[in-house]
Design a protein around this motif. Structure first.
Motif, PDB file in Angstrom:
ATOM      1  N   HIS A  83     -32.223 -74.700  23.306  1.00  0.00           N
ATOM      2  CA  HIS A  83     -31.766 -75.321  22.056  1.00  0.00           C
ATOM      3  C   HIS A  83     -30.270 -75.023  21.922  1.00  0.00           C
ATOM      4  CE1 HIS A  83     -32.595 -76.037  17.479  1.00  0.00           C
ATOM      5  NE2 HIS A  83     -31.927 -77.027  18.042  1.00  0.00           N
ATOM      6  N   PHE A  84     -29.447 -76.070  22.064  1.00  0.00           N
ATOM      7  CA  PHE A  84     -28.005 -75.872  22.117  1.00  0.00           C
ATOM      8  C   PHE A  84     -27.357 -75.692  20.751  1.00  0.00           C
ATOM      9  CE2 PHE A  84     -28.883 -78.275  26.084  1.00  0.00           C
ATOM     10  CZ  PHE A  84     -28.452 -77.305  26.984  1.00  0.00           C
ATOM     11  N   ARG A  85     -27.763 -76.488  19.782  1.00  0.00           N
ATOM     12  CA  ARG A  85     -27.155 -76.407  18.454  1.00  0.00           C
ATOM     13  C   ARG A  85     -28.235 -76.588  17.387  1.00  0.00           C
ATOM     14  NH1 ARG A  85     -21.534 -76.908  18.223  1.00  0.00           N
ATOM     15  NH2 ARG A  85     -20.530 -77.525  20.175  1.00  0.00           N
ATOM     16  N   PRO A  86     -28.061 -75.941  16.216  1.00  0.00           N
ATOM     17  CA  PRO A  86     -29.106 -75.992  15.187  1.00  0.00           C
ATOM     18  C   PRO A  86     -29.532 -77.395  14.776  1.00  0.00           C
ATOM     19  CG  PRO A  86     -27.540 -74.264  14.667  1.00  0.00           C
ATOM     20  CD  PRO A  86     -26.979 -74.999  15.849  1.00  0.00           C
ATOM     21  N   ARG A  87     -28.596 -78.357  14.672  1.00  0.00           N
ATOM     22  CA  ARG A  87     -28.967 -79.685  14.175  1.00  0.00           C
ATOM     23  C   ARG A  87     -29.356 -80.645  15.284  1.00  0.00           C
ATOM     24  NH1 ARG A  87     -27.523 -81.205   9.296  1.00  0.00           N
ATOM     25  NH2 ARG A  87     -29.340 -82.537   9.532  1.00  0.00           N
ATOM     26  N   LEU A  88     -29.315 -80.207  16.550  1.00  0.00           N
ATOM     27  CA  LEU A  88     -29.761 -81.033  17.659  1.00  0.00           C
ATOM     28  C   LEU A  88     -31.217 -80.722  17.985  1.00  0.00           C
ATOM     29  CD1 LEU A  88     -26.746 -80.794  20.151  1.00  0.00           C
ATOM     30  CD2 LEU A  88     -27.258 -82.640  18.542  1.00  0.00           C
ATOM     31  N   ALA A  89     -31.894 -81.676  18.591  1.00  0.00           N
ATOM     32  CA  ALA A  89     -33.269 -81.432  19.027  1.00  0.00           C
ATOM     33  C   ALA A  89     -33.268 -80.532  20.258  1.00  0.00           C
ATOM     34  CB  ALA A  89     -33.955 -82.754  19.364  1.00  0.00           C
ATOM     35  N   PRO A  90     -34.159 -79.543  20.321  1.00  0.00           N
ATOM     36  CA  PRO A  90     -34.276 -78.737  21.538  1.00  0.00           C
ATOM     37  C   PRO A  90     -34.705 -79.597  22.720  1.00  0.00           C
ATOM     38  CG  PRO A  90     -35.423 -77.701  19.682  1.00  0.00           C
ATOM     39  CD  PRO A  90     -35.069 -79.094  19.256  1.00  0.00           C
ATOM     40  N   LEU A  91     -34.399 -79.147  23.924  1.00  0.00           N
ATOM     41  CA  LEU A  91     -34.818 -79.863  25.131  1.00  0.00           C
ATOM     42  C   LEU A  91     -36.330 -79.801  25.301  1.00  0.00           C
ATOM     43  CD1 LEU A  91     -32.117 -78.707  27.731  1.00  0.00           C
ATOM     44  CD2 LEU A  91     -32.080 -80.695  26.204  1.00  0.00           C
ATOM     45  N   ASP A  92     -36.849 -80.740  26.094  1.00  0.00           N
ATOM     46  CA  ASP A  92     -38.280 -80.727  26.397  1.00  0.00           C
ATOM     47  C   ASP A  92     -38.653 -79.461  27.157  1.00  0.00           C
ATOM     48  OD1 ASP A  92     -38.604 -83.180  25.206  1.00  0.00           O
ATOM     49  OD2 ASP A  92     -38.615 -84.311  27.094  1.00  0.00           O
ATOM     50  N   TRP A  93     -39.901 -79.056  27.019  1.00  0.00           N
ATOM     51  CA  TRP A  93     -40.403 -77.906  27.773  1.00  0.00           C
ATOM     52  C   TRP A  93     -40.392 -78.220  29.271  1.00  0.00           C
ATOM     53  CZ3 TRP A  93     -40.677 -73.536  25.269  1.00  0.00           C
ATOM     54  CH2 TRP A  93     -41.038 -73.498  23.921  1.00  0.00           C
ATOM     55  N   VAL A  94     -39.902 -77.266  30.057  1.00  0.00           N
ATOM     56  CA  VAL A  94     -39.859 -77.395  31.515  1.00  0.00           C
ATOM     57  C   VAL A  94     -40.804 -76.356  32.109  1.00  0.00           C
ATOM     58  CG1 VAL A  94     -38.425 -77.155  33.577  1.00  0.00           C
ATOM     59  CG2 VAL A  94     -37.491 -78.230  31.521  1.00  0.00           C
ATOM     60  N   PRO A  95     -41.752 -76.754  32.967  1.00  0.00           N
ATOM     61  CA  PRO A  95     -42.659 -75.766  33.568  1.00  0.00           C
ATOM     62  C   PRO A  95     -41.901 -74.800  34.470  1.00  0.00           C
ATOM     63  CG  PRO A  95     -43.509 -78.005  33.823  1.00  0.00           C
ATOM     64  CD  PRO A  95     -42.099 -78.140  33.351  1.00  0.00           C
ATOM     65  N   ILE A  96     -42.191 -73.513  34.344  1.00  0.00           N
ATOM     66  CA  ILE A  96     -41.599 -72.511  35.246  1.00  0.00           C
ATOM     67  C   ILE A  96     -42.672 -71.708  35.974  1.00  0.00           C
ATOM     68  CG2 ILE A  96     -39.403 -72.363  34.028  1.00  0.00           C
ATOM     69  CD1 ILE A  96     -40.402 -69.793  32.706  1.00  0.00           C
ATOM     70  N   GLY A  97     -43.933 -72.127  35.848  1.00  0.00           N
ATOM     71  CA  GLY A  97     -44.973 -71.571  36.692  1.00  0.00           C
ATOM     72  C   GLY A  97     -45.672 -70.345  36.136  1.00  0.00           C
ATOM     73  N   HIS A  98     -46.247 -69.587  37.061  1.00  0.00           N
ATOM     74  CA  HIS A  98     -47.102 -68.438  36.733  1.00  0.00           C
ATOM     75  C   HIS A  98     -46.675 -67.276  37.626  1.00  0.00           C
ATOM     76  CE1 HIS A  98     -50.706 -65.981  36.268  1.00  0.00           C
ATOM     77  NE2 HIS A  98     -51.118 -66.781  35.297  1.00  0.00           N
ATOM     78  N   PRO A  99     -46.594 -66.048  37.096  1.00  0.00           N
ATOM     79  CA  PRO A  99     -46.146 -64.927  37.939  1.00  0.00           C
ATOM     80  C   PRO A  99     -47.069 -64.649  39.117  1.00  0.00           C
ATOM     81  CG  PRO A  99     -47.039 -64.134  35.851  1.00  0.00           C
ATOM     82  CD  PRO A  99     -46.872 -65.618  35.722  1.00  0.00           C
ATOM     83  N   ASP A 100     -48.339 -65.086  39.028  1.00  0.00           N
ATOM     84  CA  ASP A 100     -49.302 -64.897  40.113  1.00  0.00           C
ATOM     85  C   ASP A 100     -49.670 -66.217  40.781  1.00  0.00           C
ATOM     86  OD1 ASP A 100     -49.565 -62.057  39.474  1.00  0.00           O
ATOM     87  OD2 ASP A 100     -50.634 -62.759  37.693  1.00  0.00           O
ATOM     88  N   LYS A 101     -48.798 -67.207  40.635  1.00  0.00           N
ATOM     89  CA  LYS A 101     -48.968 -68.568  41.164  1.00  0.00           C
ATOM     90  C   LYS A 101     -49.967 -69.380  40.360  1.00  0.00           C
ATOM     91  CE  LYS A 101     -47.474 -67.547  45.871  1.00  0.00           C
ATOM     92  NZ  LYS A 101     -47.775 -67.638  47.316  1.00  0.00           N
ATOM     93  N   LYS A 102     -51.110 -68.787  40.009  1.00  0.00           N
ATOM     94  CA  LYS A 102     -52.041 -69.489  39.139  1.00  0.00           C
ATOM     95  C   LYS A 102     -52.928 -68.466  38.445  1.00  0.00           C
ATOM     96  CE  LYS A 102     -55.626 -70.385  42.617  1.00  0.00           C
ATOM     97  NZ  LYS A 102     -56.472 -71.439  43.228  1.00  0.00           N
ATOM     98  N   GLY A 103     -53.595 -68.921  37.404  1.00  0.00           N
ATOM     99  CA  GLY A 103     -54.460 -68.048  36.624  1.00  0.00           C
ATOM    100  C   GLY A 103     -54.239 -68.286  35.145  1.00  0.00           C
TER     101      GLY A 103
END
Length: 339
Positions: A83-103
């Motif tokens: 979220h860059f600025r208070p009155r702007l919309a935050p960016l879409d969620w971006v997947p960053i995965g799982h610390p154990d690959k899955k679960g």
């Protein structure tokens, strides 16, 4: 929310991040000192999230959020938004995965941002240690890294020092675990921890000088303690209530002070202040405002004039209250008002 959910943006306006069902909402001031937006925005679009998001902020004023989301039945993955600025919309969620690959979920995430504006997302892994994924120097995300540790409990406390280097604290068997970067862009490495009877879920870290961050925690006897790596923990005062404190540094009558806030056992917000890194000087609680529900969270920030602002939020009722420091000596606050 894990982290400082009340923050000042780079334009001086305040934003609050509010967990709401399967989403995170944000609400901002229309201008310095208000008024506030009537309707909150949803962070990251329409993706459904699990409870327990985290937020951190960089020196550039940008907010970074991380949360778990359901993927396939019985499994989850972490996502990140900026979220860059208070009155702007935050960016879409971006997947960053799982610390154990899955679960499924392994523990609540924590977020901090280094001096170059790169997000670092920490989370417990299936083996009970701490894992990290961070943004790379030239963009994108690096691979998940297992930082070690075992039997970690509760929320992690991630923080960036005045040097711009990242640190993370965790509650482990018999004490506190600590990792810190030894150079820009490097993975944090395990450093000296401390034996302490820590109550899980009470860790909160703050950059308190050029060379130190301070960890606040409640011990099993109910005392609020402060610890800086390389030193011994110091008992500050009895904890006002069961949850973590919120902490911020500010100038009070020409002195660098650390202000603490916590929902007290009586249900009101309790405040304490003392000279930064001078715990032996002592501190005491002063209660303020109405009695709050048991799930109420408390946050502190500085406004565009570097004055203390306090907020409380009850997820069960949705009530958001705000108070500001008065223009008078000491730490007197205005009456709490509902936004």
């Amino acid at each position: 929310m894990n982290g400082d959910w009340l923050i000042r943006g780079r334009d001086g306006r305040l934003t609050v991040y509010l967990p709401s069902g399967d989403a995170v909402l944000c609400r901002a001031e229309r201008g310095p000192a208000g008024p506030w937006d009537d309707t909150p925005r949803t962070v990251g679009g329409g993706q459904k999230l699990h409870p327990g998001p985290a937020v951190g902020q960089g020196a550039d004023g940008y907010a970074h959020l991380a949360a778990w989301r359901p993927t396939v039945p019985g499994e989850s993955g972490l996502v990140h938004s900026t979220h860059f600025r208070p009155r702007l919309a935050p960016l879409d969620w971006v997947p960053i995965g799982h610390p154990d690959k899955k679960g499924d979920r392994t523990g609540p995430p924590a977020v901090t941002v280094d001096g170059a504006g790169r997000a670092y997302v920490f989370v417990r892994n299936k083996d009970g240690g701490v894992s990290l994924r961070n943004q790379k120097v030239k963009g994108g995300w690096g691979a998940w890294q297992n930082l070690g540790g075992r039997d970690v409990e509760g929320e992690l406390a991630a923080v960036t020092g005045e040097s711009g280097l990242v640190e993370v604290y965790a509650c482990g068997p018999g004490g506190i675990l600590h990792w810190r970067q030894e150079g820009d862009g490097k993975a944090p490495v395990r450093s000296e921890g401390v034996d302490a009877a820590v109550r899980p879920g009470t860790l909160r870290a703050l950059a308190t000088s050029a060379g130190h961050t301070t960890l606040f925690f409640t011990d099993l006897s109910g005392d609020l303690c402060a610890w800086r790596p390389g030193e011994k923990p110091v008992t500050l005062l009895a904890a006002a209530g069961p949850g973590p404190v919120s902490a911020v540094r500010c100038d009070i009558e020409g002195h660098d002070c650390t202000v603490l806030a916590q929902r007290s056992a009586s249900g009101r917000v309790a405040f304490a202040a003392y000279p930064t890194e001078r715990e032996p000087a002592g501190a005491w609680w002063t209660e303020s405002g109405p009695r709050l529900p048991a799930d109420a969270m408390v946050a502190l920030a500085l406004d565009e004039h570097d004055e203390v602002v306090a907020a409380s939020l009850s997820p069960s009722t949705g009530k958001l209250l705000l108070a500001r420091r008065k223009d008078e000596p000491g730490l007197a606050l205005t009456a709490w008002r509902e936004l």
